[in-house]
Design a protein around this motif. Structure first.
Motif, PDB file in Angstrom:
ATOM      1  N   ALA A   1      -9.157   0.381 -23.452  1.00  9.50           N
ATOM      2  CA  ALA A   1      -8.673   1.274 -22.392  1.00  9.50           C
ATOM      3  C   ALA A   1      -7.697   0.545 -21.485  1.00  9.50           C
ATOM      4  O   ALA A   1      -6.615   1.063 -21.162  1.00  9.50           O
ATOM      5  CB  ALA A   1      -9.862   1.806 -21.588  1.00  9.50           C
ATOM      6  N   ILE A   2      -8.049  -0.659 -21.088  1.00  7.18           N
ATOM      7  CA  ILE A   2      -7.193  -1.423 -20.171  1.00  7.18           C
ATOM      8  C   ILE A   2      -5.853  -1.731 -20.811  1.00  7.18           C
ATOM      9  O   ILE A   2      -4.803  -1.680 -20.143  1.00  7.18           O
ATOM     10  CB  ILE A   2      -7.938  -2.696 -19.708  1.00  7.18           C
ATOM     11  CG1 ILE A   2      -9.069  -2.302 -18.743  1.00  7.18           C
ATOM     12  CG2 ILE A   2      -6.973  -3.689 -19.050  1.00  7.18           C
ATOM     13  CD1 ILE A   2     -10.063  -3.408 -18.476  1.00  7.18           C
ATOM     14  N   GLN A   3      -5.836  -2.019 -22.108  1.00 12.32           N
ATOM     15  CA  GLN A   3      -4.570  -2.261 -22.797  1.00 12.32           C
ATOM     16  C   GLN A   3      -3.658  -1.041 -22.689  1.00 12.32           C
ATOM     17  O   GLN A   3      -2.450  -1.170 -22.459  1.00 12.32           O
ATOM     18  CB  GLN A   3      -4.834  -2.598 -24.268  1.00 12.32           C
ATOM     19  CG  GLN A   3      -5.448  -3.965 -24.496  1.00 12.32           C
ATOM     20  CD  GLN A   3      -5.800  -4.201 -25.955  1.00 12.32           C
ATOM     21  OE1 GLN A   3      -5.615  -3.331 -26.801  1.00 12.32           O
ATOM     22  NE2 GLN A   3      -6.317  -5.383 -26.253  1.00 12.32           N
ATOM     23  N   ASP A   4      -4.241   0.156 -22.856  1.00 12.56           N
ATOM     24  CA  ASP A   4      -3.432   1.366 -22.746  1.00 12.56           C
ATOM     25  C   ASP A   4      -2.969   1.593 -21.308  1.00 12.56           C
ATOM     26  O   ASP A   4      -1.813   1.990 -21.071  1.00 12.56           O
ATOM     27  CB  ASP A   4      -4.221   2.579 -23.241  1.00 12.56           C
ATOM     28  CG  ASP A   4      -4.087   2.769 -24.751  1.00 12.56           C
ATOM     29  OD1 ASP A   4      -3.199   2.147 -25.365  1.00 12.56           O
ATOM     30  OD2 ASP A   4      -4.866   3.564 -25.312  1.00 12.56           O
ATOM     31  N   TYR A   5      -3.846   1.354 -20.334  1.00 16.00           N
ATOM     32  CA  TYR A   5      -3.426   1.511 -18.938  1.00 16.00           C
ATOM     33  C   TYR A   5      -2.323   0.513 -18.589  1.00 16.00           C
ATOM     34  O   TYR A   5      -1.376   0.853 -17.855  1.00 16.00           O
ATOM     35  CB  TYR A   5      -4.618   1.313 -17.999  1.00 16.00           C
ATOM     36  CG  TYR A   5      -5.708   2.349 -18.151  1.00 16.00           C
ATOM     37  CD1 TYR A   5      -5.422   3.704 -18.319  1.00 16.00           C
ATOM     38  CD2 TYR A   5      -7.054   1.982 -18.102  1.00 16.00           C
ATOM     39  CE1 TYR A   5      -6.423   4.648 -18.450  1.00 16.00           C
ATOM     40  CE2 TYR A   5      -8.072   2.921 -18.217  1.00 16.00           C
ATOM     41  CZ  TYR A   5      -7.749   4.252 -18.397  1.00 16.00           C
ATOM     42  OH  TYR A   5      -8.747   5.181 -18.521  1.00 16.00           O
ATOM     43  N   ASP A   6      -2.418  -0.727 -19.111  1.00 16.90           N
ATOM     44  CA  ASP A   6      -1.355  -1.716 -18.888  1.00 16.90           C
ATOM     45  C   ASP A   6      -0.009  -1.165 -19.353  1.00 16.90           C
ATOM     46  O   ASP A   6       1.010  -1.280 -18.654  1.00 16.90           O
ATOM     47  CB  ASP A   6      -1.658  -3.008 -19.655  1.00 16.90           C
ATOM     48  CG  ASP A   6      -2.822  -3.797 -19.086  1.00 16.90           C
ATOM     49  OD1 ASP A   6      -3.235  -3.527 -17.948  1.00 16.90           O
ATOM     50  OD2 ASP A   6      -3.311  -4.702 -19.800  1.00 16.90           O
ATOM     51  N   GLN A   7      -0.023  -0.581 -20.560  1.00 14.08           N
ATOM     52  CA  GLN A   7       1.225  -0.059 -21.116  1.00 14.08           C
ATOM     53  C   GLN A   7       1.743   1.108 -20.292  1.00 14.08           C
ATOM     54  O   GLN A   7       2.959   1.220 -20.041  1.00 14.08           O
ATOM     55  CB  GLN A   7       0.989   0.376 -22.565  1.00 14.08           C
ATOM     56  CG  GLN A   7       2.254   0.781 -23.308  1.00 14.08           C
ATOM     57  CD  GLN A   7       3.240  -0.370 -23.456  1.00 14.08           C
ATOM     58  OE1 GLN A   7       2.838  -1.522 -23.551  1.00 14.08           O
ATOM     59  NE2 GLN A   7       4.531  -0.057 -23.472  1.00 14.08           N
ATOM     60  N   ALA A   8       0.845   1.981 -19.859  1.00 15.26           N
ATOM     61  CA  ALA A   8       1.264   3.115 -19.030  1.00 15.26           C
ATOM     62  C   ALA A   8       1.876   2.646 -17.721  1.00 15.26           C
ATOM     63  O   ALA A   8       2.885   3.194 -17.251  1.00 15.26           O
ATOM     64  CB  ALA A   8       0.066   4.025 -18.763  1.00 15.26           C
ATOM     65  N   ILE A   9       1.278   1.619 -17.108  1.00 16.30           N
ATOM     66  CA  ILE A   9       1.792   1.098 -15.839  1.00 16.30           C
ATOM     67  C   ILE A   9       3.148   0.430 -16.042  1.00 16.30           C
ATOM     68  O   ILE A   9       4.042   0.540 -15.187  1.00 16.30           O
ATOM     69  CB  ILE A   9       0.769   0.131 -15.213  1.00 16.30           C
ATOM     70  CG1 ILE A   9      -0.432   0.930 -14.688  1.00 16.30           C
ATOM     71  CG2 ILE A   9       1.399  -0.708 -14.109  1.00 16.30           C
ATOM     72  CD1 ILE A   9      -1.629   0.093 -14.322  1.00 16.30           C
ATOM     73  N   GLU A  10       3.335  -0.243 -17.164  1.00 19.02           N
ATOM     74  CA  GLU A  10       4.645  -0.844 -17.446  1.00 19.02           C
ATOM     75  C   GLU A  10       5.718   0.241 -17.543  1.00 19.02           C
ATOM     76  O   GLU A  10       6.851   0.060 -17.087  1.00 19.02           O
ATOM     77  CB  GLU A  10       4.575  -1.643 -18.743  1.00 19.02           C
ATOM     78  CG  GLU A  10       5.854  -2.381 -19.065  1.00 19.02           C
ATOM     79  CD  GLU A  10       5.729  -3.242 -20.318  1.00 19.02           C
ATOM     80  OE1 GLU A  10       6.769  -3.497 -20.959  1.00 19.02           O
ATOM     81  OE2 GLU A  10       4.594  -3.641 -20.648  1.00 19.02           O
ATOM     82  N   LEU A  11       5.346   1.392 -18.132  1.00 19.18           N
ATOM     83  CA  LEU A  11       6.298   2.481 -18.284  1.00 19.18           C
ATOM     84  C   LEU A  11       6.497   3.251 -16.974  1.00 19.18           C
ATOM     85  O   LEU A  11       7.608   3.705 -16.685  1.00 19.18           O
ATOM     86  CB  LEU A  11       5.818   3.446 -19.381  1.00 19.18           C
ATOM     87  CG  LEU A  11       5.870   2.896 -20.808  1.00 19.18           C
ATOM     88  CD1 LEU A  11       5.056   3.776 -21.753  1.00 19.18           C
ATOM     89  CD2 LEU A  11       7.320   2.805 -21.291  1.00 19.18           C
ATOM     90  N   GLU A  12       5.424   3.407 -16.205  1.00 14.38           N
ATOM     91  CA  GLU A  12       5.509   4.146 -14.937  1.00 14.38           C
ATOM     92  C   GLU A  12       4.767   3.350 -13.864  1.00 14.38           C
ATOM     93  O   GLU A  12       3.585   3.610 -13.586  1.00 14.38           O
ATOM     94  CB  GLU A  12       4.895   5.544 -15.075  1.00 14.38           C
ATOM     95  CG  GLU A  12       5.721   6.504 -15.915  1.00 14.38           C
ATOM     96  CD  GLU A  12       5.164   7.926 -15.895  1.00 14.38           C
ATOM     97  OE1 GLU A  12       4.168   8.165 -15.168  1.00 14.38           O
ATOM     98  OE2 GLU A  12       5.715   8.787 -16.595  1.00 14.38           O
ATOM     99  N   PRO A  13       5.420   2.395 -13.224  1.00 15.24           N
ATOM    100  CA  PRO A  13       4.724   1.490 -12.297  1.00 15.24           C
ATOM    101  C   PRO A  13       4.327   2.122 -10.971  1.00 15.24           C
ATOM    102  O   PRO A  13       3.639   1.475 -10.185  1.00 15.24           O
ATOM    103  CB  PRO A  13       5.746   0.368 -12.080  1.00 15.24           C
ATOM    104  CG  PRO A  13       7.061   0.946 -12.453  1.00 15.24           C
ATOM    105  CD  PRO A  13       6.813   1.992 -13.487  1.00 15.24           C
ATOM    106  N   ASN A  14       4.721   3.360 -10.714  1.00 13.64           N
ATOM    107  CA  ASN A  14       4.388   3.993  -9.442  1.00 13.64           C
ATOM    108  C   ASN A  14       3.405   5.145  -9.602  1.00 13.64           C
ATOM    109  O   ASN A  14       3.302   6.011  -8.723  1.00 13.64           O
ATOM    110  CB  ASN A  14       5.665   4.498  -8.753  1.00 13.64           C
ATOM    111  CG  ASN A  14       6.578   3.358  -8.353  1.00 13.64           C
ATOM    112  OD1 ASN A  14       6.113   2.333  -7.852  1.00 13.64           O
ATOM    113  ND2 ASN A  14       7.873   3.519  -8.589  1.00 13.64           N
ATOM    114  N   ASN A  15       2.673   5.148 -10.705  1.00 10.70           N
ATOM    115  CA  ASN A  15       1.702   6.209 -10.955  1.00 10.70           C
ATOM    116  C   ASN A  15       0.343   5.785 -10.402  1.00 10.70           C
ATOM    117  O   ASN A  15      -0.358   4.948 -10.979  1.00 10.70           O
ATOM    118  CB  ASN A  15       1.605   6.497 -12.460  1.00 10.70           C
ATOM    119  CG  ASN A  15       0.800   7.758 -12.749  1.00 10.70           C
ATOM    120  OD1 ASN A  15      -0.221   8.000 -12.120  1.00 10.70           O
ATOM    121  ND2 ASN A  15       1.267   8.541 -13.705  1.00 10.70           N
ATOM    122  N   ALA A  16      -0.040   6.356  -9.273  1.00 11.02           N
ATOM    123  CA  ALA A  16      -1.293   5.976  -8.608  1.00 11.02           C
ATOM    124  C   ALA A  16      -2.499   6.234  -9.497  1.00 11.02           C
ATOM    125  O   ALA A  16      -3.458   5.452  -9.520  1.00 11.02           O
ATOM    126  CB  ALA A  16      -1.439   6.754  -7.299  1.00 11.02           C
TER     127      ALA A  16
END
Length: 487
Positions: free
Chosen positions: A121-136
Motif C-alpha cells: 500500500a505504501i509503495q502505491d501511495y508513494d507513487q501517487a504522491i510523486e505524481l500529485e504532491p499536493n493531494n492531502a
C-alpha cells in the motif's frame, strides 16, 4: 486487558471520474461513473451496476484513456464490495494503461491496506504522491498505513502534511489522533479528535477513537459517552459496541458489558476479540464454564490467539482444573515465548498444585521478561513464603508493592511471611491494610485472626476467624497447609 488493535483508521478515497463529454454520449458511461466527487454512489446506483456498465465498456473497446478510467472505476466498485483482489487487478490494469493516474495508485493502495499488505500500500501511495504532491488525502492514507504498521512517528509526519494541505480535513485530524493514541500521547490525541468532531460532528470514527483515548486514561465514563455517540451515529458500528463493553468491564460492570459484546458478535459473528472479551467478563463474574465456551470460540476463529489460550487457562484454574490450565498456558507460551503473563499464570497453577519449585521457575521467567510485572513478584513472594524462604519472599512482596501499592495479594503474602517470622505487628499491619481495600477478604481475616491470637487477643482472633470461615469454607485447610493453624 486492553483491546489489542482497536484503533481502526478509516480511509476514504476519491474516484477517477470519466470525462463529462463521455458521460453525455453514453448511458453506460454514466453508470460506470456513478460516483460523485467525494467517491459516493449517486442515488439509485449500486456497485453491481457500476461493475456491469464498466465491464460492458471494457468489452466494447475504447481508446486507452477511457479504457483506463473504466478499469479504475470498476476497481473502485470492487473495492466498495470488499472484493480487494479484483479491485487490485483492475486498478493495476488502469495503471498499466495510464501510468500517470495518481488516483488509481491511491485506490490500489487502499485495497492493499484493506488486505493488511501495508508495505505494498505504501509503495502505491508513494507513487501517487510523486505524481500529485499536493493531494492531502493520499498523505492521509499513507499515514493510516504507517499507523497500521505501528510506525506512528512516520504516520504523524504524513498526517501533519495532510492537515497543512487541507486545514478542514476532519478525517486527517481523526487519523492523527489515532496515531497519537498509538504513541500513548493521549492529551494530543484528544485535542485532534476534538477538532475532527468540530469539523464533522457526524464522524462516528472520531467519537470512537476519542473513546479509546479516554479509556486508556482510565476515564471510563467519558469513554462510554463517546462510544454512545459513535453508536448513535452508526448503529452497526460493531467495534464501538465492543469497546463500550470493554469500558464497562474496566468498571467491573460485567452485566452491562456482556450485552454490548453480544451485539458486537451479532453484527460480526467472526469477531474473535469480542468472544475473548466476553469470556473475560464471564470470568470476572466467576462464570467459568461460559467463559471457557467463549474462549473456545475465539480460538476456533483465531487458532494462534495466545491471549485466548492464557485466558482459558485462567478460567480452568478458576474451575480448579489445574492440569487443563497448565496445558493452555503451555500453548500460550508456545505461541508467544515472551508472554510474561502466561508464565506467571502457569506459575500460579503450579503453586495451586503445590509444585512450588516449578512455580518459582515460571515466576523467575516472567520477571526476566517483564521486570515491572508486579503480579509475578507477588506470586513468587507467596511461593517463597510457603517454602520458608522468608526474607526472599518479603523482598519480592516489597518489589510488588513498590510497583502496585496497596495490592491485596502482595500484602497477604508478605503478612504470611511476617507471621512465620513471628513479626506479628508487621503482619497485622499488612492484613489490616488489605482489609481496608476488601473487607471480605477471607485470607486477610484469617491471617489477622491468627496474629491477634498470638498476641493474646483471643476474642478478636475468634471474631476474625469466624468471619473468614463464613466467606470461605476451605480457609482453615489453606492455613494449615501453610503451617499456620489457628490456635
Amino acid at each position: 486487558m486492553r483491546a489489542v488493535g482497536l484503533v481502526v483508521l478509516q480511509i476514504v478515497v476519491l474516484l477517477l471520474a470519466g470525462t463529462a463529454g463521455a458521460q453525455d454520449r453514453d448511458d453506460q458511461w454514466n453508470r460506470c461513473t456513478a460516483y460523485d466527487e467525494h467517491g459516493k454512489l449517486r442515488p439509485g446506483a449500486s456497485s453491481d451496476l457500476v461493475i456491469d456498465a464498466c465491464t460492458a465498456i471494457i468489452a466494447s473497446g475504447r481508446e486507452s484513456k477511457e479504457l483506463a478510467a473504466a478499469f479504475a472505476n470498476r476497481g473502485y466498485a470492487y473495492r466498495n464490495k470488499r472484493d480487494y483482489d479484483h479491485a487490485i487487478q483492475d486498478l493495476g490494469q488502469a495503471i498499466k494503461l495510464d501510468p500517470n493516474n495518481a488516483l488509481a495508485f491511491t485506490n490500489r493502495g487502499e485495497a492493499y491496506a484493506n488486505k493488511r499488505e501495508y508495505d505494498r500500500a505504501i509503495q502505491d501511495y508513494d507513487q501517487a504522491i510523486e505524481l500529485e504532491p499536493n493531494n492531502a488525502r493520499t498523505f492521509n492514507d499513507r499515514g493510516g498505513a504507517y499507523s497500521s504498521k505501528h510506525e506512528y512517528d512516520r504516520a504523524v509526519q504524513d498526517l501533519d502534511q495532510a492537515i497543512r494541505l487541507d486545514a478542514n480535513f476532519a478525517l486527517a485530524f481523526n487519523d492523527r489522533g489515532a496515531a497519537y493514541i498509538g504513541k500513548g500521547e493521549y492529551d494530543r490525541a484528544i485535542q485532534d479528535l476534538d477538532q475532527a468532531i468540530k469539523l464533522d460532528p457526524n464522524l462516528a470514527r472520531a467519537f470512537y477513537n476519542r473513546g479509546i483515548a479516554y479509556y486508556d486514561r482510565q476515564e471510563y465514563d467519558r469513554a462510554i459517552q463517546d462510544y454512545d455517540e459513535a453508536i448513535r451515529l452508526d448503529p452497526k458500528f460493531a467495534a464501538a459496541f465492543h469497546n463500550r463493553g470493554y469500558a464497562y468491564s474496566g468498571k467491573r460492570e460485567y452485566d452491562r458489558a456482556i450485552p454490548d459484546y453480544d451485539q458486537a458478535i451479532r453484527l460480526v459473528p467472526s469477531y474473535a476479540r469480542a468472544f475473548y472479551n466476553r469470556g473475560n467478563a464471564y470470568s470476572g463474574k466467576h462464570e467459568y464454564d461460559r467463559a471457557v465456551q467463549d474462549y473456545d470460540r475465539a480460538i476456533e476463529l483465531e487458532p494462534n490467539y495466545a491471549y485466548a489460550f492464557a485466558a482459558r487457562g485462567h478460567a480452568c484454574s478458576g474451575k480448579r482444573e489445574y492440569d487443563r490450565a497448565i496445558h493452555d498456558f503451555d500453548q500460550a507460551i508456545r505461541l508467544d515465548p515472551n508472554y510474561a503473563y502466561a508464565f506467571a499464570a502457569r506459575g500460579n497453577a503450579y503453586s495451586l498444585k503445590h509444585e512450588y519449585d516449578r512455580a518459582i521457575q515460571d515466576y523467575d521467567q516472567a520477571i526476566r521478561l517483564d521486570p515491572n510485572y508486579a503480579p509475578a513478584f507477588t506470586g513468587r513472594c507467596a511461593g517463597l513464603a510457603i517454602v520458608n524462604r522468608l526474607q526472599e519472599a518479603i523482598a519480592d512482596c516489597n518489589e510488588s508493592l513498590r510497583r502496585q501499592p496497596g495490592d491485596g495479594g502482595a500484602l497477604n503474602a508478605r503478612g504470611t511471611a511476617y507471621l512465620k517470622l513471628d513479626q506479628l505487628d508487621l503482619a497485622l499491619t499488612d492484613f489490616d491494610t488489605a482489609l481496608q481495600a476488601d473487607p471480605k477478604d477471607a485470607f486477610s481475616l484469617y491471617g489477622r485472626g491468627i496474629a491477634k491470637g498470638l498476641k493474646g487477643d483471643q476474642a478478636g482472633a475468634d471474631a476474625d476467624i469466624a468471619a473468614a470461615k463464613q466467606i470461605s469454607s476451605d480457609i482453615t485447610e489453606d492455613f494449615e497447609f501453610l503451617g499456620l493453624p489457628a490456635r
